[in-house]
Design an enzyme around this catalytic site. Structure first.
Site, PDB file in Angstrom:
ATOM      1  N   SER A   1       0.852  -1.179   0.000  1.00 11.82           N
ATOM      2  CA  SER A   1       0.000   0.000   0.000  1.00 11.82           C
ATOM      3  C   SER A   1       0.895   1.239   0.000  1.00 11.82           C
ATOM      4  O   SER A   1       2.121   1.125   0.027  1.00 11.82           O
ATOM      5  CB  SER A   1      -0.882   0.007   1.248  1.00 11.82           C
ATOM      6  OG  SER A   1      -0.075   0.311   2.371  1.00 11.82           O
ATOM      7  N   LYS A   2       0.246   2.384   0.011  1.00 15.09           N
ATOM      8  CA  LYS A   2       0.991   3.643  -0.077  1.00 15.09           C
ATOM      9  C   LYS A   2       2.020   3.788   1.045  1.00 15.09           C
ATOM     10  O   LYS A   2       3.015   4.476   0.884  1.00 15.09           O
ATOM     11  CB  LYS A   2       0.020   4.821  -0.028  1.00 15.09           C
ATOM     12  CG  LYS A   2      -0.778   4.915  -1.312  1.00 15.09           C
ATOM     13  CD  LYS A   2      -1.243   6.338  -1.567  1.00 15.09           C
ATOM     14  CE  LYS A   2      -1.998   6.429  -2.872  1.00 15.09           C
ATOM     15  NZ  LYS A   2      -3.437   6.558  -2.727  1.00 15.09           N
ATOM     16  N   ARG A   3       1.760   3.110   2.161  1.00 11.45           N
ATOM     17  CA  ARG A   3       2.709   3.178   3.277  1.00 11.45           C
ATOM     18  C   ARG A   3       4.094   2.679   2.860  1.00 11.45           C
ATOM     19  O   ARG A   3       5.094   3.046   3.444  1.00 11.45           O
ATOM     20  CB  ARG A   3       2.225   2.293   4.435  1.00 11.45           C
ATOM     21  CG  ARG A   3       1.219   2.949   5.332  1.00 11.45           C
ATOM     22  CD  ARG A   3       0.889   2.057   6.506  1.00 11.45           C
ATOM     23  NE  ARG A   3       0.442   0.737   6.081  1.00 11.45           N
ATOM     24  CZ  ARG A   3       1.051  -0.387   6.401  1.00 11.45           C
ATOM     25  NH1 ARG A   3       2.143  -0.374   7.134  1.00 11.45           N
ATOM     26  NH2 ARG A   3       0.569  -1.546   5.993  1.00 11.45           N
TER      27      ARG A   3
ATOM     28  N   GLY B   1       5.498   3.132  -0.014  1.00 12.09           N
ATOM     29  CA  GLY B   1       6.080   3.938  -1.097  1.00 12.09           C
ATOM     30  C   GLY B   1       5.101   4.005  -2.255  1.00 12.09           C
ATOM     31  O   GLY B   1       3.905   3.752  -2.088  1.00 12.09           O
TER      32      GLY B   1
END
Ligand code: GLU
Length: 471
Positions: A245-247, A249
């Site tokens: 996920s965006k966490r 990168g």
């Protein structure tokens, strides 16, 4: 075997996700390897998310990666979009109703929610209890959802190309809504109708859809169609083993393009997320097509490793066709305010050749190349330490000598050597202040290459500026 026909069927989300791109790539390689067809199908039934922009983002990502799709002959739009097929889904729903394989359900959302709550409180798995199946005289005028009459007998076996045999107890498959009371068809139903119409031979998708497969298999049976083969790809995880996920990168393929990654590096990286061929890491596209096989797609989850992607990118920058890299570098230079349209192609090519060994991304390359193009260079702190009064004689001697020297590697080298001898200083002691003066940095390609690419006029001008400032 009949012709391989596969599809990538994204629901538009606004960008092409790395996981989606991997699914698309595996389908594409499988099709190209077996000289089959690869279709793109836009699952745009969720009208709130399926804007033209979001759909365009998918095309954009696919094109950047070089994943071209075939045109499905029977579709009026290319690629096919589910919203263009609503009539077809409705007809199929009518057929199932007429054959007694589906029924109208009048239960309201509130009633369903209350029953669901009750089931959960009683620690039972919530499923539709089938009460509307028993209605003897359904009223076709009253708004109703349409449910599929699922069979609860026996087991449903998925002979999965990646996971092997996966067995589902039919009792866990409840009567799926195939059309909502507002007349819109639902995901599992549309997918089956489309895959059948498009004569899809293999459904290769993420394993987040594995639980939908038994429902879809029952629909194939009810509609009298042969099933395709299924292959469910394991999810891509971040380093901490949670779903990517965006966490972790960037997850959008386009973000990597903007960060200066080459599409061939991205494709090479993605292919190794689940597929392997001995211990080979780097593959050209023709090699991937030749060697790809679903038999070598692993069933365990792949871990996304940004460092490895960066390593691959550096490798492709180092070894790729310099002209192409120069072309791809242009937008990154423009991003820094350089009017790349005005750049002489030969000049740009020389810059690429000088910098490719030391740049991991095109963005990095553009940043290091800035002093070759801009008249306003900035001096970093380390460089300033070389631009001192003590070094003024060196800058002066070099300035004077270079006036009469052709700006080519060997004569430049000769000139520096003679200065180093006459001043009795090591070559590096001479080169470093010059480098600082003409690039604003202490790290760059070899000083003779830098001077040659920069050209006499610019180089002397920059030396003069520093000499004036220090005098
Ligand atoms: N539209 C689905 C998704 O984006 C894929 C459906 C499928 O491949 O069967 O997850």
């Amino acid at each position: 075997m009949n012709q391989v026909r596969v599809r990538f069927a994204p629901s538009p989300t606004g960008f092409l996700h790395v996981g989606g791109a991997r699914t698309a790539l595996f389908n594409w390689l499988f099709a190209r390897h077996s000289k089959g067809k690869f279709f793109l199908r836009i699952e745009d039934t969720d009208l709130s998310r399926s804007t033209d922009e979001a759909i365009e983002a998918i095309f954009d990502g696919m094109r950047w990666l070089g994943l071209d799709w075939d045109e499905w002959e029977a579709s009026e739009t290319n690629p096919v979009r589910q919203t263009a097929r609503f009539e077809i889904y409705r007809e199929k729903v009518e057929t199932l109703l007429a054959e007694g394989k589906a029924y109208r359900c009048y239960c309201s959302p509130d009633e369903l929610a209350a029953r669901r709550k009750e089931a959960l409180e009683a620690r039972k798995v919530p499923r539709y209890d089938g009460r509307c199946r028993l209605l003897t005289a359904p009223d076709p005028e009253r708004p109703a959802a349409v449910r599929f009459k699922a069979s609860s007998e026996g087991e449903i076996v998925v002979d999965d190309m990646v996971k092997g045999e996966v067995v589902f107890d039919s009792r866990t498959v409840d009567d799926l809504i195939i059309m909502r009371s507002d007349g819109s068809p639902t995901y599992n139903f549309c997918v089956v109708v489309d895959d059948v119409d498009m004569q899809i031979s293999h459904v290769i998708r993420g394993d987040d859809h594995l639980n939908n497969t038994p429902r879809q298999i029952q629909l194939y049976e009810a509609l009298g169609y042969t099933q395709p083969r299924f292959g469910h790809l394991s999810m891509i995880l971040g380093a901490d083993k949670s779903r990517l996920s965006k966490r972790h990168g960037a997850t959008a393929v386009q973000q990597y393009r903007d960060e200066g990654y080459l599409p061939e590096a991205m494709v090479n990286y993605l292919v190794r997320l689940g597929w392997s061929h001995k211990d080979q890491e780097l593959f050209t596209l023709p090699e991937m097509i030749e060697k790809f096989s679903m038999a070598h797609v692993g069933s365990s989850a792949a871990i996304f490793n940004p460092d490895k992607l960066l390593w691959m990118n550096a490798n492709y920058i180092k070894t790729g066709d310099a002209k192409r890299i120069a072309q791809l570098l242009r937008p990154h230079l423009e991003g820094l305010g350089v009017d790349a349209g005005q750049c002489d192609p030969d000049h740009l090519l020389r810059v690429v050749k000088a910098l490719r060994e030391r740049s991991r991304t095109l963005k990095e390359m553009a940043e290091s190349a800035f002093y070759f193009f801009s008249d306003k260079i900035s001096f970093d702190d380390k460089a300033k330490k070389f631009l001192t009064v003590e070094n003024l004689p060196i800058l002066g001697a070099v300035r004077q000598k270079l006036e009469g020297v052709p700006f080519e590697h060997d004569p430049l080298q000769e000139a520096f050597r003679s200065i180093s001898e006459s001043m009795d200083k090591k070559l590096a002691k001479i080169a470093q202040p010059v480098r600082a003066a003409v690039t604003g940095k202490t790290v760059s390609p070899g000083i003779f290459d830098v001077l040659e690419i920069l050209g006499k006029e610019k180089a002397l001008e920059r030396l003069d500026d520093q000499i004036d400032a220090l005098s």
